[in-house]
Structures are given as structure tokens and as C-alpha cells.
Design an enzyme around this catalytic site. Structure first.
Site, short mmCIF file in Angstrom:
data_model
loop_
_atom_site.label_atom_id
_atom_site.label_comp_id
_atom_site.label_asym_id
_atom_site.label_seq_id
_atom_site.Cartn_x
_atom_site.Cartn_y
_atom_site.Cartn_z
N ASP A 27 -10.36 -2.35 14.09
CA ASP A 27 -10.48 -2.49 15.42
C ASP A 27 -9.32 -3.18 16.23
O ASP A 27 -8.21 -3.65 15.63
CB ASP A 27 -11.57 -3.69 15.38
CG ASP A 27 -13.08 -2.91 15.23
OD1 ASP A 27 -13.15 -1.61 15.25
OD2 ASP A 27 -13.74 -3.56 14.96
N TYR B 220 -9.69 -6.33 1.88
CA TYR B 220 -9.50 -6.69 3.19
C TYR B 220 -9.11 -8.31 3.21
O TYR B 220 -9.77 -8.83 2.18
CB TYR B 220 -10.55 -6.48 4.22
CG TYR B 220 -10.63 -5.10 4.90
CD1 TYR B 220 -10.07 -5.13 6.18
CD2 TYR B 220 -11.29 -4.14 4.35
CE1 TYR B 220 -10.09 -3.97 6.96
CE2 TYR B 220 -11.55 -3.21 4.96
CZ TYR B 220 -10.75 -2.98 6.28
OH TYR B 220 -10.77 -1.44 7.00
#
Length: 303
Positions: free
Chosen positions: A66, A130
Site C-alpha cells: 500500500d 514482513y
């Protein structure tokens, strides 16, 4: 490894690893049309135009991030067909050429590899990791060192209950329906994912930050590994674990939230901000040592 079009030139497929600081971008994906927002992919494809390929070069991104999310190492595949029957670029030459023509300083191509013509950067990935960075003890934004801004989530609390967070994280491990941690209305064939690893550990400030600047701050790293994640799953899991660390939730409540499978529950108000999140690595089992895993020293853990 390649196909031979009628023109006599060779179309070669490459896997490229690249990194970026996501602050200035509307995510990694290209923004098409007349919108002013720009994705990382827009800059990569603009640089690829200078390769003078027979067909326009399009990047197929492995992992979409994002706006504001960073990547230590993302991946993509692309096809390049040189003109006049010229042989394919050596991978190292391709990577150097892309970097030469990249117009944004916050993007860099790390490495490139030749791959088979049917290789797919998104579908072939076997592992994605992540990293989420937190900083506690920051009561005002101006207390955060310049070289840490937009690179971590700042919290006014002086500390987090790491033991409670680690206990809560155990409830997320394994194969589950993660509907409770996906954005409501996100269309996916299945909300079932397997979380292979989740860790909560002390972190450290960037080496560019002086000891005096970071004296009152404490840094924390959360890491999540899976083959794939739901949309905003990592940021929602992070927010819930932070709530546990702050004492707003008990570790057992994380299990209750997970088992609710409710994407519209009250916990959905908790979403960690984008700027603390980094895509750390994308691995491909069939490439062996070719998979590129990078971790900047400023993002490492103590011990």
C-alpha cells in the site's frame, strides 16, 4: 528459458528484486490514466522504456504494498525482447541499466535473474516475510529523530509487554481462517492462510541516529512469514498485538478475535499505520540461492 518470436530476436524473462522507501508513492502498483498519484511500478516501467524492447515492458509484481509501505526486497518478472536480433541482456547488465534510468532516488533494483518463460513472480513465491517496526517512549512527533520518521509507528507508552505479545502471537501461528484480520469487502477466493512464523523482539534505531536522540526511545520488531497474506492482514495483526502489549487486550482475546472470523468486529478499528511496515523478503524455492533476502542493519534485532 526463452521463446523465439518470428522477428528472430529472443524474448527473455527476468526476475528482478528491487527495494524502495514507500513514503512518496501510492503503493507499489502502477497507477494508470491521468491520476497524479504514482506507484513504484510506474517508475520501473518508465526506466524499462529505455531498454528499447520490441514490446512495451510490463512488470508483474510479486507482492503488492500500500501507499507508505516500504520494501527491503520485493520482486517482479518482466519480458524483454531486444531489437535487430540482439541476444538477451545479461542479468547484471539489465539491473544496471534499470538503475541508470530510474528517475526516483527512493527506488533501486537489487539483482536480476533469467527465469523460464512460464515463471510467474506472484504465483511462484514460496515465502513472504514482513517486518513491522515500533518505537515506544515517543510522546510527540518532534521527539522522533529525523532519520526514523516515516519508518516506524511511534507510541507514547514507555514500554510494551513483550511476553504478553509473544503469548498472543502463538494463537496466530498455523493454518486458520483469517477473515477477522482482513479488510471487510476484500474479495478473495479463500481467507485461509498459514502463518509459519511470527516473532516479537527488541529492535534498534537506525545507525544514523545518535545515542542521545534515541536515549528515551525503545524500538521493537514484529516479523510475520507466510506464503501469502490477506489485504492488510499484517497491519491488523500488528495492531492487535500492540493492543496486547499496551494492556488493552489480554493474549487470550487474540484467539477469540481470530475464531470470530468477523471482518466487521470492533477489533477492525485497529489498523497499524502503513509507514511502519516493510516487505522484508520474497523467496522462491525453485531458485535456491537465487532468492534475494536483504535486511538493512538499522532494522535488525538485538541478540
Amino acid at each position: 528459458m526463452s521463446s523465439a518470436p518470428a522477428s528472430g530476436s529472443v524474448r527473455a524473462r527476468y526476475l528482478v528484486y528491487f527495494q524502495y522507501v514507500g513514503t512518496d508513492f501510492n503503493g507499489v502498483a502502477a497507477v494508470r490514466g491521468t491520476q497524479r498519484a504514482v506507484g513504484v511500478q510506474n517508475y520501473l516501467e518508465e526506466a524499462a522504456e529505455r531498454l528499447n524492447s520490441v514490446e512495451p515492458v510490463r512488470f508483474t509484481i510479486s507482492s503488492r504494498t500500500d501507499a507508505g509501505v516500504h520494501a527491503l526486497s520485493n520482486a517482479a518478472h518482466l519480458d524483454v525482447q531486444r531489437r535487430s536480433g540482439r541476444p538477451p541482456f545479461p542479468p547484471e547488465v539489465l539491473a544496471e541499466a534499470l538503475n541508470t534510468h530510474l528517475r526516483h532516488p527512493a527506488i533501486r533494483v537489487l539483482r536480476a535473474f533469467r527465469v523460464p518463460s512460464d515463471f510467474h513472480a506472484r504465483h511462484a513465491a514460496t515465502s513472504r516475510t514482513y517486518l513491522y517496526r515500533l518505537a515506544t517512549g515517543c510522546h510527540r512527533r518532534d521527539e522522533l529523530p529525523v532519520f526514523e520518521r516515516n519508518l516506524c509507528w511511534t507510541l507514547p507508552a514507555d514500554c510494551l509487554d513483550m511476553v504478553a505479545m509473544q503469548e498472543a502471537a502463538q494463537h496466530l501461528l498455523g493454518t486458520h481462517d483469517f477473515s477477522a484480520f482482513q479488510s471487510a469487502g476484500s474479495p478473495v477466493p479463500s481467507p485461509v492462510r498459514t502463518l509459519r512464523r511470527v516473532s516479537v523482539s527488541p529492535g534498534q534505531a537506525s545507525p544514523l541516529v545518535t545515542p542521545e536522540e534515541s536515549r528515551k526511545l525503545r524500538f521493537w520488531n514484529l516479523e510475520f512469514e507466510s506464503q501469502s497474506f490477506l489485504y492488510r492482514q499484517v497491519r491488523r495483526m500488528t495492531a492487535v498485538l500492540v493492543a496486547v502489549g499496551l494492556g488493552a487486550l489480554a493474549p487470550a482475546q487474540v484467539k477469540t478475535i481470530l475464531e470470530s472470523q468477523d471482518p466487521l468486529g470492533k477489533h477492525q478499528t485497529r489498523v497499524a499505520p502503513a509507514h511502519g511496515l516493510f516487505l522484508k523478503s520474497v523467496l522462491y524455492g525453485n531458485l535456491g540461492a537465487a532468492s534475494c533476502t536483504l535486511q538493512g542493519p538499522q532494522f535488525g534485532s538485538h541478540g
